[in-house]
Design a protein around this motif. Sequence first.
Motif, mmCIF file in Angstrom:
data_model
loop_
_atom_site.group_PDB
_atom_site.id
_atom_site.type_symbol
_atom_site.label_atom_id
_atom_site.label_comp_id
_atom_site.label_asym_id
_atom_site.label_seq_id
_atom_site.Cartn_x
_atom_site.Cartn_y
_atom_site.Cartn_z
ATOM 1 N N THR A 69 0.813 -1.210 0.000
ATOM 2 C CA THR A 69 0.000 0.000 0.000
ATOM 3 C C THR A 69 0.850 1.264 0.000
ATOM 4 N N VAL A 70 0.240 2.337 -0.456
ATOM 5 C CA VAL A 70 0.878 3.650 -0.382
ATOM 6 C C VAL A 70 0.874 4.141 1.063
ATOM 7 N N CYS A 71 -0.197 3.835 1.793
ATOM 8 C CA CYS A 71 -0.348 4.332 3.164
ATOM 9 C C CYS A 71 0.768 3.847 4.087
ATOM 10 N N ASP A 72 1.361 2.712 3.778
ATOM 11 C CA ASP A 72 2.436 2.180 4.615
ATOM 12 C C ASP A 72 3.694 3.042 4.536
ATOM 13 N N ARG A 73 3.755 3.936 3.545
ATOM 14 C CA ARG A 73 4.910 4.824 3.379
ATOM 15 C C ARG A 73 4.747 6.141 4.152
ATOM 16 N N ILE A 74 3.593 6.360 4.776
ATOM 17 C CA ILE A 74 3.362 7.601 5.509
ATOM 18 C C ILE A 74 4.280 7.666 6.734
ATOM 19 N N ASP A 75 4.746 8.857 7.056
ATOM 20 C CA ASP A 75 5.620 9.069 8.211
ATOM 21 C C ASP A 75 4.770 9.177 9.478
ATOM 22 N N PHE A 76 4.471 8.020 10.081
ATOM 23 C CA PHE A 76 3.664 7.999 11.302
ATOM 24 C C PHE A 76 4.436 8.558 12.493
ATOM 25 N N GLU A 77 5.715 8.312 12.522
ATOM 26 C CA GLU A 77 6.515 8.747 13.669
ATOM 27 C C GLU A 77 6.440 10.256 13.860
ATOM 28 N N ASN A 78 6.504 10.982 12.776
ATOM 29 C CA ASN A 78 6.448 12.449 12.850
ATOM 30 C C ASN A 78 5.071 13.005 12.495
ATOM 31 N N LYS A 79 4.096 12.094 12.309
ATOM 32 C CA LYS A 79 2.707 12.472 12.036
ATOM 33 C C LYS A 79 2.593 13.396 10.821
ATOM 34 N N GLN A 80 3.356 13.061 9.786
ATOM 35 C CA GLN A 80 3.369 13.881 8.577
ATOM 36 C C GLN A 80 2.527 13.250 7.465
ATOM 37 N N PRO A 81 1.706 14.052 6.778
ATOM 38 C CA PRO A 81 0.908 13.520 5.671
ATOM 39 C C PRO A 81 1.789 13.175 4.475
ATOM 40 N N LEU A 82 1.271 12.292 3.637
ATOM 41 C CA LEU A 82 1.934 11.952 2.388
ATOM 42 C C LEU A 82 1.081 12.524 1.258
ATOM 43 N N VAL A 83 1.709 13.338 0.402
ATOM 44 C CA VAL A 83 0.943 14.084 -0.599
ATOM 45 C C VAL A 83 1.546 13.881 -1.984
ATOM 46 N N TYR A 84 0.706 13.455 -2.913
ATOM 47 C CA TYR A 84 1.075 13.418 -4.326
ATOM 48 C C TYR A 84 -0.059 14.068 -5.110
ATOM 49 N N GLU A 89 4.389 13.048 -11.793
ATOM 50 C CA GLU A 89 5.594 13.822 -11.566
ATOM 51 C C GLU A 89 6.700 12.935 -10.999
ATOM 52 N N GLN A 90 7.932 13.375 -11.162
ATOM 53 C CA GLN A 90 9.086 12.582 -10.766
ATOM 54 C C GLN A 90 9.184 12.387 -9.259
ATOM 55 N N THR A 91 8.515 13.231 -8.475
ATOM 56 C CA THR A 91 8.582 13.123 -7.024
ATOM 57 C C THR A 91 7.882 11.857 -6.513
ATOM 58 N N CYS A 92 7.033 11.261 -7.316
ATOM 59 C CA CYS A 92 6.319 10.041 -6.916
ATOM 60 C C CYS A 92 7.117 8.816 -7.372
ATOM 61 N N PRO A 93 7.584 7.990 -6.432
ATOM 62 C CA PRO A 93 8.338 6.790 -6.819
ATOM 63 C C PRO A 93 7.521 5.888 -7.743
ATOM 64 N N SER A 94 8.204 5.187 -8.604
ATOM 65 C CA SER A 94 7.521 4.405 -9.631
ATOM 66 C C SER A 94 6.640 3.304 -9.041
ATOM 67 N N ASP A 95 7.074 2.673 -7.933
ATOM 68 C CA ASP A 95 6.266 1.600 -7.366
ATOM 69 C C ASP A 95 4.964 2.142 -6.773
ATOM 70 N N LEU A 96 5.022 3.331 -6.147
ATOM 71 C CA LEU A 96 3.803 3.941 -5.625
ATOM 72 C C LEU A 96 2.905 4.409 -6.763
ATOM 73 N N ARG A 97 3.521 4.908 -7.828
ATOM 74 C CA ARG A 97 2.739 5.329 -8.994
ATOM 75 C C ARG A 97 1.964 4.138 -9.556
ATOM 76 N N ASN A 98 2.614 2.996 -9.644
ATOM 77 C CA ASN A 98 1.939 1.800 -10.152
ATOM 78 C C ASN A 98 0.794 1.370 -9.244
ATOM 79 N N THR A 99 1.020 1.466 -7.937
ATOM 80 C CA THR A 99 -0.022 1.092 -6.973
ATOM 81 C C THR A 99 -1.237 1.993 -7.118
ATOM 82 N N LEU A 100 -1.018 3.290 -7.203
ATOM 83 C CA LEU A 100 -2.124 4.235 -7.327
ATOM 84 C C LEU A 100 -2.826 4.087 -8.674
#
Length: 313
Positions: A69-84, A89-100
Motif C-alpha cells: 500500500t501507499v499508506c504504509d509509506r506515511i511518516d507515522f513517527e512524525n505524524k506527517q501527511p503523504l501528498v502526491y 511527476e518525478q517526485t512520486c516513486p515508480s512503485d507507488l505510482r503503479n499502486t495508485l
Amino acid sequence: MAITLQELQMYKNFDELASDVLDLAKEILPDQLIYLTSFSDTQQIILKLSNYDTEILLTEGMMINLSDTVCDRIDFENKQPLVYEDIREQTCPSDLRNTLESVNAKSYLGIPISFIDGERFGTLCAVHHEQSRFDEKSITMLQRIVRMFSYYLVLERVAYRDSLTELYNRHYLSRFFEEHSESGGAVFFLDLDGFKKVNDIYGHDAGDLVLKEVASKLEKFADEYDDAFAVRLGGDEFIVHFPHILSKEEMSERAQHVLGILSTWDANYQLSTSVGIASYPSGSTNDLNTVLKNADEALYRAKKAGKNTYKFF
C-alpha cells in the motif's frame, strides 16, 4: 498490539462517527473520494468510503497487503501527511505510482491516524482520478479531524484493554459473548503456578514484567488460530478464547502447545501454568459466567493434579 476489525465493530457508535469524519473531510475536499482505513500487522482494511466513485477502484471491506500500500509509506513517527498532487511527476516513486494507477488514482493525500502511544491505527485518505491541489489549510483541517478521531479511539480502547498487558479485558470478553457466542467455542482458563513467590521474592515490578511476558506469549499463541484472542481477567489469570467448535484432540494439542510456550522462564523463576478447558455449544445463548465457572473448575482439578497440566470440564 494491532487493533482488529472485530474490536472496532464493538466500539460504541463507531460506524456513525466514521461517517461523520468522512462527511467533515468531504466538506473540506468536496471533489475527492475520502476513505478511512485501519491496519492489522500485515494488512490494510478499507473501513469506509465517503461515496461510491466508479472512477476509483476501491470498495469498503477491501483488504490489501500492507507492504503493497501507499499508506504504509506515511511518516507515522512524525505524524506527517503523504501528498502526491500528480503521481506522474518525478517526485512520486515508480512503485507507488503503479499502486495508485492500479486503482485509477492520479492524486493522493494520506493523513496518519495513531493512538496516543504512537501505535498506528490507519489512515484518512483522499484520492481522485485526476491530478489535484491540496492546500496547506485543507491538510491542517484534516489533521485536526484525525486528532479528534484519535481521542475517541483511545477512549474506546481503554474500555476493552487491560492497562498493564494491553490484552483484552473481561469487558471485551463479555461483549463478545453477547454478540457472537451462538456460534459456540472453547475457553482455556490459565493460571500461573508459583506467581505469588515471584512477587514475594523479587517484588511487584518483576511480577508485572512476568505478566507482560505472559501476555505477549499468549497473543502470539492466539494469532496462530483463526479468530482466537487472549484476555487478562486479573492478577495472573488469563483466558484464551477459540470461537469455533473443537474436538477434544484439537483442544488437547493446543493445550500442550500453550503449556510448552509458557514453560520457559528466567532460571530464577519457578513458574509453570495450569489450564482448565471448557467448551460451549453452538445454536444457543451461552452464559459467560457459566462457561468461566466450568473452566475454573477444570483449572482447579489441573492444580490438584500437580500443576503444569490441563484438565477438561
